[in-house]
Design an enzyme around this catalytic site. Structure first.
Site, PDB file in Angstrom:
ATOM      1  N   CYS A 115       8.667  54.751 -20.263  1.00  0.00           N
ATOM      2  CA  CYS A 115       8.468  55.843 -19.299  1.00  0.00           C
ATOM      3  C   CYS A 115       8.965  57.185 -19.824  1.00  0.00           C
ATOM      4  O   CYS A 115       8.656  58.231 -19.256  1.00  0.00           O
ATOM      5  CB  CYS A 115       9.147  55.516 -17.979  1.00  0.00           C
ATOM      6  SG  CYS A 115       8.383  54.112 -17.175  1.00  0.00           S
ATOM      7  N   HIS A 256       9.738  62.162 -14.239  1.00  0.00           N
ATOM      8  CA  HIS A 256       8.976  60.914 -14.327  1.00  0.00           C
ATOM      9  C   HIS A 256       8.877  60.312 -12.935  1.00  0.00           C
ATOM     10  O   HIS A 256       9.846  60.314 -12.170  1.00  0.00           O
ATOM     11  CB  HIS A 256       9.679  59.941 -15.289  1.00  0.00           C
ATOM     12  CG  HIS A 256       9.093  58.566 -15.213  1.00  0.00           C
ATOM     13  ND1 HIS A 256       7.759  58.336 -15.436  1.00  0.00           N
ATOM     14  CD2 HIS A 256       9.645  57.367 -14.885  1.00  0.00           C
ATOM     15  CE1 HIS A 256       7.504  57.045 -15.259  1.00  0.00           C
ATOM     16  NE2 HIS A 256       8.632  56.429 -14.931  1.00  0.00           N
ATOM     17  N   ASN A 286       3.500  54.606 -10.533  1.00  0.00           N
ATOM     18  CA  ASN A 286       4.157  54.857 -11.820  1.00  0.00           C
ATOM     19  C   ASN A 286       3.163  54.532 -12.941  1.00  0.00           C
ATOM     20  O   ASN A 286       2.853  53.365 -13.169  1.00  0.00           O
ATOM     21  CB  ASN A 286       5.418  53.995 -11.916  1.00  0.00           C
ATOM     22  CG  ASN A 286       6.173  54.207 -13.223  1.00  0.00           C
ATOM     23  OD1 ASN A 286       5.691  54.883 -14.135  1.00  0.00           O
ATOM     24  ND2 ASN A 286       7.362  53.624 -13.310  1.00  0.00           N
TER      25      ASN A 286
HETATM   26  O1  UT7 Z   1       9.904  53.638 -14.589  1.00  0.00           O
HETATM   27  C1  UT7 Z   1      10.972  53.005 -15.217  1.00  0.00           C
HETATM   28  C2  UT7 Z   1      12.155  53.022 -14.379  1.00  0.00           C
HETATM   29  N1  UT7 Z   1      11.968  52.232 -13.189  1.00  0.00           N
HETATM   30  C3  UT7 Z   1      12.553  52.590 -12.071  1.00  0.00           C
HETATM   31  O2  UT7 Z   1      13.208  53.628 -12.050  1.00  0.00           O
HETATM   32  C4  UT7 Z   1      12.460  51.686 -10.867  1.00  0.00           C
HETATM   33  C5  UT7 Z   1      13.764  51.677 -10.148  1.00  0.00           C
HETATM   34  N2  UT7 Z   1      13.816  50.773  -9.030  1.00  0.00           N
HETATM   35  C6  UT7 Z   1      13.164  50.949  -7.845  1.00  0.00           C
HETATM   36  O3  UT7 Z   1      12.327  51.820  -7.707  1.00  0.00           O
HETATM   37  C7  UT7 Z   1      13.549  50.058  -6.688  1.00  0.00           C
HETATM   38  O4  UT7 Z   1      14.708  49.346  -7.020  1.00  0.00           O
HETATM   39  C8  UT7 Z   1      12.448  49.066  -6.210  1.00  0.00           C
HETATM   40  C9  UT7 Z   1      11.312  49.825  -5.540  1.00  0.00           C
HETATM   41  C10 UT7 Z   1      11.922  48.270  -7.400  1.00  0.00           C
HETATM   42  C11 UT7 Z   1      13.014  48.102  -5.180  1.00  0.00           C
HETATM   43  O5  UT7 Z   1      13.537  48.841  -4.066  1.00  0.00           O
HETATM   44  P1  UT7 Z   1      15.004  48.570  -3.520  1.00  0.00           P
HETATM   45  O6  UT7 Z   1      15.181  49.453  -2.362  1.00  0.00           O
HETATM   46  O7  UT7 Z   1      15.943  48.712  -4.690  1.00  0.00           O
HETATM   47  O8  UT7 Z   1      14.911  47.086  -3.037  1.00  0.00           O
HETATM   48  P2  UT7 Z   1      15.776  45.817  -3.501  1.00  0.00           P
HETATM   49  O9  UT7 Z   1      15.329  45.341  -4.856  1.00  0.00           O
HETATM   50  O10 UT7 Z   1      17.212  46.116  -3.294  1.00  0.00           O
HETATM   51  O11 UT7 Z   1      15.316  44.756  -2.425  1.00  0.00           O
HETATM   52  C12 UT7 Z   1      15.608  44.916  -1.030  1.00  0.00           C
HETATM   53  C13 UT7 Z   1      14.884  43.844  -0.248  1.00  0.00           C
HETATM   54  C14 UT7 Z   1      15.027  42.444  -0.846  1.00  0.00           C
HETATM   55  O12 UT7 Z   1      15.095  41.522   0.217  1.00  0.00           O
HETATM   56  P3  UT7 Z   1      16.517  40.907   0.669  1.00  0.00           P
HETATM   57  O13 UT7 Z   1      17.092  40.269  -0.553  1.00  0.00           O
HETATM   58  O14 UT7 Z   1      17.316  42.099   1.133  1.00  0.00           O
HETATM   59  O15 UT7 Z   1      16.119  39.965   1.740  1.00  0.00           O
HETATM   60  C15 UT7 Z   1      13.732  42.257  -1.586  1.00  0.00           C
HETATM   61  O16 UT7 Z   1      13.365  40.894  -1.702  1.00  0.00           O
HETATM   62  O17 UT7 Z   1      13.484  44.131  -0.247  1.00  0.00           O
HETATM   63  C16 UT7 Z   1      12.769  42.987  -0.681  1.00  0.00           C
HETATM   64  N3  UT7 Z   1      11.575  43.431  -1.389  1.00  0.00           N
HETATM   65  C17 UT7 Z   1      10.397  43.659  -0.764  1.00  0.00           C
HETATM   66  N4  UT7 Z   1      10.024  43.538   0.528  1.00  0.00           N
HETATM   67  C18 UT7 Z   1       8.755  43.862   0.827  1.00  0.00           C
HETATM   68  C19 UT7 Z   1      11.436  43.712  -2.709  1.00  0.00           C
HETATM   69  N5  UT7 Z   1      10.177  44.111  -2.960  1.00  0.00           N
HETATM   70  C20 UT7 Z   1       9.514  44.077  -1.778  1.00  0.00           C
HETATM   71  C21 UT7 Z   1       8.190  44.390  -1.397  1.00  0.00           C
HETATM   72  N6  UT7 Z   1       7.853  44.272  -0.091  1.00  0.00           N
HETATM   73  N7  UT7 Z   1       7.260  44.819  -2.287  1.00  0.00           N
END
Ligand code: UT7
Length: 329
Positions: A115, A256, A286
Protein backbone atom coordinates in the site's frame (compact mmCIF):
# COMPACT_ATOMS: atom_id res chain seq x y z
CA UNK A 1 20.43 28.41 -11.61
CA UNK A 2 17.28 27.26 -9.72
CA UNK A 3 17.21 23.84 -8.15
CA UNK A 4 15.58 21.06 -10.22
CA UNK A 5 12.47 19.63 -8.59
CA UNK A 6 10.23 16.84 -9.86
CA UNK A 7 6.69 18.02 -10.54
CA UNK A 8 3.48 16.17 -11.28
CA UNK A 9 2.28 17.50 -14.65
CA UNK A 10 -0.71 15.25 -15.34
CA UNK A 11 -2.87 12.56 -13.78
CA UNK A 12 -5.34 9.96 -15.01
CA UNK A 13 -7.06 6.90 -13.63
CA UNK A 14 -9.05 3.83 -14.53
CA UNK A 15 -11.47 1.71 -12.56
CA UNK A 16 -13.39 -1.29 -13.92
CA UNK A 17 -17.10 -0.82 -14.58
CA UNK A 18 -18.26 -3.71 -12.41
CA UNK A 19 -19.36 -2.54 -8.95
CA UNK A 20 -19.35 -4.84 -5.91
CA UNK A 21 -21.58 -3.11 -3.36
CA UNK A 22 -21.91 -3.77 0.36
CA UNK A 23 -25.36 -5.16 -0.42
CA UNK A 24 -23.77 -7.64 -2.86
CA UNK A 25 -21.32 -8.71 -0.13
CA UNK A 26 -24.22 -9.40 2.25
CA UNK A 27 -25.09 -12.38 0.05
CA UNK A 28 -21.48 -13.65 -0.02
CA UNK A 29 -20.35 -13.43 3.64
CA UNK A 30 -21.94 -12.80 7.04
CA UNK A 31 -21.79 -9.01 7.02
CA UNK A 32 -24.02 -5.97 6.57
CA UNK A 33 -23.95 -2.69 4.68
CA UNK A 34 -24.34 -0.97 8.04
CA UNK A 35 -21.29 -2.69 9.61
CA UNK A 36 -19.04 -2.05 6.60
CA UNK A 37 -20.12 1.59 6.31
CA UNK A 38 -19.69 2.30 10.03
CA UNK A 39 -16.37 0.48 10.45
CA UNK A 40 -14.67 1.37 7.14
CA UNK A 41 -16.58 4.09 5.24
CA UNK A 42 -16.69 1.83 2.17
CA UNK A 43 -19.96 1.59 0.22
CA UNK A 44 -18.71 -0.12 -2.93
CA UNK A 45 -15.58 -1.17 -4.81
CA UNK A 46 -14.74 -2.01 -8.44
CA UNK A 47 -13.88 -5.50 -9.64
CA UNK A 48 -11.93 -6.32 -12.81
CA UNK A 49 -13.07 -9.23 -14.99
CA UNK A 50 -11.40 -12.56 -14.10
CA UNK A 51 -9.70 -12.83 -17.51
CA UNK A 52 -8.11 -9.36 -17.38
CA UNK A 53 -4.76 -8.65 -15.64
CA UNK A 54 -3.49 -5.66 -13.65
CA UNK A 55 -1.74 -4.29 -16.77
CA UNK A 56 -5.14 -3.89 -18.47
CA UNK A 57 -6.07 -1.18 -15.95
CA UNK A 58 -2.57 0.33 -15.88
CA UNK A 59 -2.53 0.66 -19.68
CA UNK A 60 -5.95 2.35 -19.70
CA UNK A 61 -4.76 4.87 -17.09
CA UNK A 62 -1.50 5.58 -18.98
CA UNK A 63 -3.22 5.81 -22.37
CA UNK A 64 -5.57 8.46 -21.00
CA UNK A 65 -2.68 10.30 -19.35
CA UNK A 66 -0.55 10.43 -22.52
CA UNK A 67 -3.45 11.73 -24.56
CA UNK A 68 -4.53 14.26 -21.93
CA UNK A 69 -0.99 15.67 -21.58
CA UNK A 70 -0.22 15.52 -25.34
CA UNK A 71 2.78 13.32 -24.61
CA UNK A 72 4.17 11.11 -27.34
CA UNK A 73 5.20 7.60 -26.22
CA UNK A 74 8.75 8.18 -27.54
CA UNK A 75 9.20 11.13 -25.15
CA UNK A 76 8.88 8.94 -22.05
CA UNK A 77 12.26 7.92 -20.66
CA UNK A 78 11.22 5.92 -17.58
CA UNK A 79 8.18 3.79 -16.70
CA UNK A 80 7.71 2.79 -13.07
CA UNK A 81 4.76 0.77 -11.82
CA UNK A 82 3.93 0.14 -8.18
CA UNK A 83 2.02 -3.11 -7.80
CA UNK A 84 1.75 -6.17 -5.57
CA UNK A 85 -0.42 -7.98 -8.10
CA UNK A 86 1.71 -8.10 -11.27
CA UNK A 87 0.38 -10.01 -14.30
CA UNK A 88 3.18 -12.54 -13.72
CA UNK A 89 6.40 -12.63 -11.71
CA UNK A 90 8.37 -11.50 -14.72
CA UNK A 91 8.33 -9.52 -17.02
CA UNK A 92 7.18 -6.50 -15.07
CA UNK A 93 3.90 -4.63 -15.54
CA UNK A 94 6.04 -1.60 -16.49
CA UNK A 95 7.51 -3.58 -19.40
CA UNK A 96 4.03 -4.66 -20.50
CA UNK A 97 2.79 -1.05 -20.38
CA UNK A 98 5.80 0.03 -22.45
CA UNK A 99 5.15 -2.60 -25.10
CA UNK A 100 1.42 -1.92 -25.41
CA UNK A 101 1.83 1.86 -25.53
CA UNK A 102 4.77 1.80 -27.91
CA UNK A 103 7.14 3.39 -25.37
CA UNK A 104 10.46 2.57 -27.02
CA UNK A 105 13.00 4.99 -25.48
CA UNK A 106 12.49 4.18 -21.83
CA UNK A 107 13.73 1.77 -19.19
CA UNK A 108 11.04 0.18 -17.06
CA UNK A 109 10.68 -1.67 -13.77
CA UNK A 110 8.12 -2.39 -11.02
CA UNK A 111 8.32 -1.53 -7.34
CA UNK A 112 6.66 -3.64 -4.66
CA UNK A 113 5.90 -1.86 -1.41
CA UNK A 114 2.23 -2.91 -1.06
CA UNK A 115 0.00 0.00 0.00
CA UNK A 116 3.02 2.32 0.22
CA UNK A 117 4.03 1.41 -3.33
CA UNK A 118 2.85 4.54 -5.08
CA UNK A 119 4.64 6.96 -2.77
CA UNK A 120 7.85 4.90 -2.82
CA UNK A 121 7.65 4.86 -6.64
CA UNK A 122 6.92 8.57 -6.96
CA UNK A 123 9.97 9.34 -4.81
CA UNK A 124 12.12 6.93 -6.85
CA UNK A 125 11.01 8.77 -10.00
CA UNK A 126 11.90 12.07 -8.34
CA UNK A 127 15.50 10.91 -7.82
CA UNK A 128 15.92 10.05 -11.53
CA UNK A 129 14.52 13.48 -12.45
CA UNK A 130 16.57 15.61 -10.07
CA UNK A 131 19.73 13.76 -11.05
CA UNK A 132 19.08 14.98 -14.60
CA UNK A 133 18.85 11.43 -15.99
CA UNK A 134 15.12 11.51 -16.88
CA UNK A 135 12.83 14.20 -18.29
CA UNK A 136 9.43 12.51 -18.58
CA UNK A 137 8.54 9.70 -16.21
CA UNK A 138 5.33 7.67 -16.13
CA UNK A 139 4.54 6.69 -12.53
CA UNK A 140 1.77 4.14 -12.21
CA UNK A 141 -0.02 2.49 -9.27
CA UNK A 142 -2.14 -0.51 -10.21
CA UNK A 143 -3.56 -3.46 -8.31
CA UNK A 144 -6.05 -6.21 -9.03
CA UNK A 145 -6.73 -6.95 -5.38
CA UNK A 146 -9.75 -9.13 -6.20
CA UNK A 147 -7.48 -11.99 -7.28
CA UNK A 148 -5.72 -12.20 -3.90
CA UNK A 149 -8.85 -11.51 -1.84
CA UNK A 150 -10.57 -14.34 0.00
CA UNK A 151 -14.32 -13.94 -0.52
CA UNK A 152 -14.89 -16.37 2.38
CA UNK A 153 -13.14 -14.04 4.83
CA UNK A 154 -15.40 -11.21 5.91
CA UNK A 155 -12.58 -9.35 7.66
CA UNK A 156 -10.70 -8.71 4.40
CA UNK A 157 -13.08 -9.14 1.43
CA UNK A 158 -15.05 -6.04 2.36
CA UNK A 159 -11.93 -3.86 2.12
CA UNK A 160 -10.31 -4.32 -1.27
CA UNK A 161 -11.06 -3.23 -4.82
CA UNK A 162 -9.33 -3.02 -8.21
CA UNK A 163 -8.02 0.10 -9.95
CA UNK A 164 -5.11 1.97 -11.49
CA UNK A 165 -3.84 5.53 -11.62
CA UNK A 166 -0.93 7.21 -13.34
CA UNK A 167 0.92 10.51 -13.14
CA UNK A 168 3.40 12.19 -15.45
CA UNK A 169 6.46 13.65 -13.69
CA UNK A 170 8.82 16.22 -15.19
CA UNK A 171 11.60 18.57 -14.03
CA UNK A 172 10.50 21.97 -12.71
CA UNK A 173 12.75 24.97 -12.09
CA UNK A 174 10.10 27.27 -10.59
CA UNK A 175 9.75 25.75 -7.13
CA UNK A 176 6.82 23.41 -7.89
CA UNK A 177 6.83 19.66 -7.32
CA UNK A 178 8.21 17.40 -4.60
CA UNK A 179 9.78 19.53 -1.86
CA UNK A 180 10.53 16.86 0.74
CA UNK A 181 9.85 13.20 1.56
CA UNK A 182 10.14 10.63 4.33
CA UNK A 183 10.21 6.89 3.55
CA UNK A 184 10.34 4.36 6.38
CA UNK A 185 9.91 0.68 7.11
CA UNK A 186 9.75 -1.50 10.21
CA UNK A 187 10.29 -5.12 9.31
CA UNK A 188 10.46 -6.25 12.94
CA UNK A 189 6.78 -5.76 13.69
CA UNK A 190 5.34 -5.76 10.19
CA UNK A 191 6.25 -9.12 8.70
CA UNK A 192 3.58 -11.23 10.36
CA UNK A 193 0.64 -8.88 10.68
CA UNK A 194 -0.16 -8.40 6.99
CA UNK A 195 0.87 -10.98 4.41
CA UNK A 196 0.19 -13.57 1.72
CA UNK A 197 1.76 -16.79 2.95
CA UNK A 198 1.90 -18.89 -0.21
CA UNK A 199 2.78 -18.35 -3.84
CA UNK A 200 6.37 -17.17 -3.36
CA UNK A 201 9.64 -19.12 -3.34
CA UNK A 202 9.35 -19.87 0.39
CA UNK A 203 6.00 -21.57 0.05
CA UNK A 204 5.10 -22.16 -3.60
CA UNK A 205 1.44 -22.65 -4.52
CA UNK A 206 0.33 -26.26 -4.21
CA UNK A 207 -2.99 -28.07 -3.84
CA UNK A 208 -2.38 -27.97 -0.11
CA UNK A 209 -1.74 -24.20 0.09
CA UNK A 210 -4.81 -23.57 -2.04
CA UNK A 211 -6.99 -25.83 0.14
CA UNK A 212 -5.70 -23.88 3.15
CA UNK A 213 -6.44 -20.55 1.43
CA UNK A 214 -2.86 -19.40 1.96
CA UNK A 215 -2.62 -17.63 -1.41
CA UNK A 216 -4.93 -14.86 -0.18
CA UNK A 217 -4.10 -11.68 1.70
CA UNK A 218 -4.51 -11.91 5.49
CA UNK A 219 -4.11 -9.32 8.18
CA UNK A 220 -4.54 -8.73 11.87
CA UNK A 221 -6.77 -5.76 11.19
CA UNK A 222 -6.93 -4.20 14.64
CA UNK A 223 -3.14 -4.25 15.08
CA UNK A 224 -2.45 -2.95 11.59
CA UNK A 225 -5.00 -0.19 12.18
CA UNK A 226 -3.11 1.12 15.23
CA UNK A 227 0.23 1.21 13.39
CA UNK A 228 -1.39 2.86 10.36
CA UNK A 229 -2.81 5.74 12.40
CA UNK A 230 0.41 6.30 14.37
CA UNK A 231 2.82 6.15 11.43
CA UNK A 232 0.75 8.12 8.92
CA UNK A 233 0.20 10.80 11.54
CA UNK A 234 3.86 10.75 12.63
CA UNK A 235 5.27 11.01 9.09
CA UNK A 236 2.78 13.75 8.10
CA UNK A 237 3.48 15.77 11.23
CA UNK A 238 7.25 15.43 10.81
CA UNK A 239 7.18 16.58 7.20
CA UNK A 240 4.86 19.50 8.01
CA UNK A 241 7.00 20.59 10.96
CA UNK A 242 10.28 20.52 9.11
CA UNK A 243 8.80 22.51 6.20
CA UNK A 244 6.96 24.96 8.49
CA UNK A 245 3.51 24.03 7.15
CA UNK A 246 0.53 24.37 9.46
CA UNK A 247 -2.82 22.72 8.81
CA UNK A 248 -4.05 26.15 7.64
CA UNK A 249 -1.36 26.19 4.93
CA UNK A 250 -2.32 22.75 3.66
CA UNK A 251 -4.74 22.47 0.73
CA UNK A 252 -5.15 18.70 1.06
CA UNK A 253 -3.86 15.65 2.87
CA UNK A 254 -3.72 12.74 0.39
CA UNK A 255 -3.68 9.58 2.49
CA UNK A 256 -3.64 5.94 1.49
CA UNK A 257 -7.26 4.77 1.60
CA UNK A 258 -7.42 1.73 3.91
CA UNK A 259 -10.23 2.71 6.26
CA UNK A 260 -12.09 6.02 6.57
CA UNK A 261 -11.77 5.88 10.37
CA UNK A 262 -7.97 5.77 9.99
CA UNK A 263 -8.14 8.90 7.80
CA UNK A 264 -10.39 10.65 10.32
CA UNK A 265 -8.03 9.83 13.21
CA UNK A 266 -4.97 11.05 11.30
CA UNK A 267 -6.80 14.27 10.32
CA UNK A 268 -7.97 14.84 13.90
CA UNK A 269 -4.45 14.37 15.28
CA UNK A 270 -3.15 16.85 12.66
CA UNK A 271 -6.01 19.24 13.58
CA UNK A 272 -7.09 19.17 9.96
CA UNK A 273 -10.76 19.59 8.96
CA UNK A 274 -12.16 16.58 7.10
CA UNK A 275 -12.83 18.73 3.99
CA UNK A 276 -9.05 18.93 3.57
CA UNK A 277 -8.65 15.15 3.36
CA UNK A 278 -8.98 13.49 -0.04
CA UNK A 279 -11.41 10.58 0.32
CA UNK A 280 -12.34 8.06 -2.36
CA UNK A 281 -12.55 4.93 -0.20
CA UNK A 282 -16.37 5.11 -0.16
CA UNK A 283 -16.53 4.26 -3.88
CA UNK A 284 -13.29 2.36 -4.62
CA UNK A 285 -12.36 0.63 -1.33
CA UNK A 286 -8.65 -0.06 -0.78
CA UNK A 287 -6.99 -0.39 -4.21
CA UNK A 288 -3.49 -0.68 -2.64
CA UNK A 289 -0.96 1.02 -4.98
CA UNK A 290 -3.71 2.85 -6.85
CA UNK A 291 -5.27 4.81 -3.98
CA UNK A 292 -3.10 7.96 -4.21
CA UNK A 293 -3.29 8.51 -7.99
CA UNK A 294 -7.03 7.74 -7.92
CA UNK A 295 -7.41 10.46 -5.26
CA UNK A 296 -5.49 12.92 -7.45
CA UNK A 297 -7.61 11.94 -10.45
CA UNK A 298 -10.83 12.50 -8.51
CA UNK A 299 -9.79 15.82 -6.99
CA UNK A 300 -7.77 17.18 -9.95
CA UNK A 301 -10.32 19.91 -10.82
CA UNK A 302 -10.23 21.18 -7.22
CA UNK A 303 -6.44 21.68 -7.21
CA UNK A 304 -4.71 24.97 -8.08
CA UNK A 305 -1.11 25.78 -8.91
CA UNK A 306 0.86 26.37 -5.72
CA UNK A 307 -1.40 24.25 -3.46
CA UNK A 308 0.48 22.63 -0.58
CA UNK A 309 -0.21 18.89 -0.50
CA UNK A 310 0.94 16.20 1.91
CA UNK A 311 0.81 12.59 0.71
CA UNK A 312 0.97 9.84 3.32
CA UNK A 313 0.89 6.04 3.14
CA UNK A 314 1.07 2.92 5.25
CA UNK A 315 1.23 -0.71 4.14
CA UNK A 316 2.57 -4.23 4.48
CA UNK A 317 6.18 -4.66 5.49
CA UNK A 318 5.50 -2.44 7.39
CA UNK A 319 6.24 0.42 5.05
CA UNK A 320 5.13 4.03 5.35
CA UNK A 321 6.01 7.59 4.54
CA UNK A 322 4.97 11.09 3.59
CA UNK A 323 5.80 13.66 0.93
CA UNK A 324 5.32 17.40 0.71
CA UNK A 325 4.38 18.54 -2.79
CA UNK A 326 3.68 21.97 -4.26
CA UNK A 327 1.09 21.39 -7.00
CA UNK A 328 2.37 22.53 -10.39
CA UNK A 329 -0.77 23.29 -12.45
O1 UT7 B 1 -3.92 -1.11 3.54
C1 UT7 B 1 -2.99 -1.72 4.37
C2 UT7 B 1 -3.25 -1.41 5.76
N1 UT7 B 1 -4.50 -1.98 6.20
C3 UT7 B 1 -5.22 -1.35 7.10
O2 UT7 B 1 -4.84 -0.26 7.51
C4 UT7 B 1 -6.45 -2.02 7.65
C5 UT7 B 1 -6.56 -1.75 9.11
N2 UT7 B 1 -7.66 -2.41 9.76
C6 UT7 B 1 -8.97 -2.10 9.61
O3 UT7 B 1 -9.34 -1.32 8.75
C7 UT7 B 1 -9.97 -2.71 10.57
O4 UT7 B 1 -9.27 -3.33 11.61
C8 UT7 B 1 -10.98 -3.71 9.94
C9 UT7 B 1 -11.96 -2.98 9.04
C10 UT7 B 1 -10.22 -4.77 9.14
C11 UT7 B 1 -11.79 -4.39 11.03
O5 UT7 B 1 -12.49 -3.40 11.80
P1 UT7 B 1 -12.40 -3.40 13.39
O6 UT7 B 1 -13.26 -2.30 13.84
O7 UT7 B 1 -10.94 -3.37 13.75
O8 UT7 B 1 -13.06 -4.77 13.76
P2 UT7 B 1 -12.44 -5.99 14.59
O9 UT7 B 1 -11.46 -6.76 13.74
O10 UT7 B 1 -11.99 -5.50 15.91
O11 UT7 B 1 -13.73 -6.88 14.79
C12 UT7 B 1 -14.85 -6.43 15.57
C13 UT7 B 1 -15.98 -7.41 15.42
C14 UT7 B 1 -15.56 -8.87 15.57
O12 UT7 B 1 -16.60 -9.57 16.21
P3 UT7 B 1 -16.50 -9.92 17.78
O13 UT7 B 1 -15.23 -10.70 17.94
O14 UT7 B 1 -16.43 -8.58 18.47
O15 UT7 B 1 -17.74 -10.68 18.01
C15 UT7 B 1 -15.45 -9.34 14.14
O16 UT7 B 1 -15.67 -10.74 14.01
O17 UT7 B 1 -16.53 -7.29 14.10
C16 UT7 B 1 -16.58 -8.57 13.49
N3 UT7 B 1 -16.38 -8.41 12.06
C17 UT7 B 1 -17.41 -8.20 11.20
N4 UT7 B 1 -18.74 -8.12 11.39
C18 UT7 B 1 -19.50 -7.90 10.30
C19 UT7 B 1 -15.22 -8.40 11.37
N5 UT7 B 1 -15.46 -8.20 10.06
C20 UT7 B 1 -16.81 -8.09 9.93
C21 UT7 B 1 -17.66 -7.86 8.83
N6 UT7 B 1 -18.99 -7.77 9.06
N7 UT7 B 1 -17.20 -7.72 7.56
Amino acid sequence: MSKIQAAITGVHGYVPEKILSNKDLESIVDTSDDWITRRTGIKERRILAKDKPTSFMAIKACEGLLSKTNTKPEEIDLVLCATMTPDMLTPSVSNIISKELNIRNAFAFDIQAACSGFLYTMITAEKFIISGQCKKVLVVGADKMSYITNYNDRTTCILFGDGAGAILMEPNLEGYGIKDSILRSDSEHGLDLLKIEAGGSKNPCSHETIDQEKHYIKQEGRNVYKYAVEEMFGASKEIMNRNNITSDDLAYLIPHQANERILESVAEKLKLPKEKVMITINKYGNTTAATLPLCLWDYESKLTKGDNLVFTVFGAGFTWGAAYVKWAY
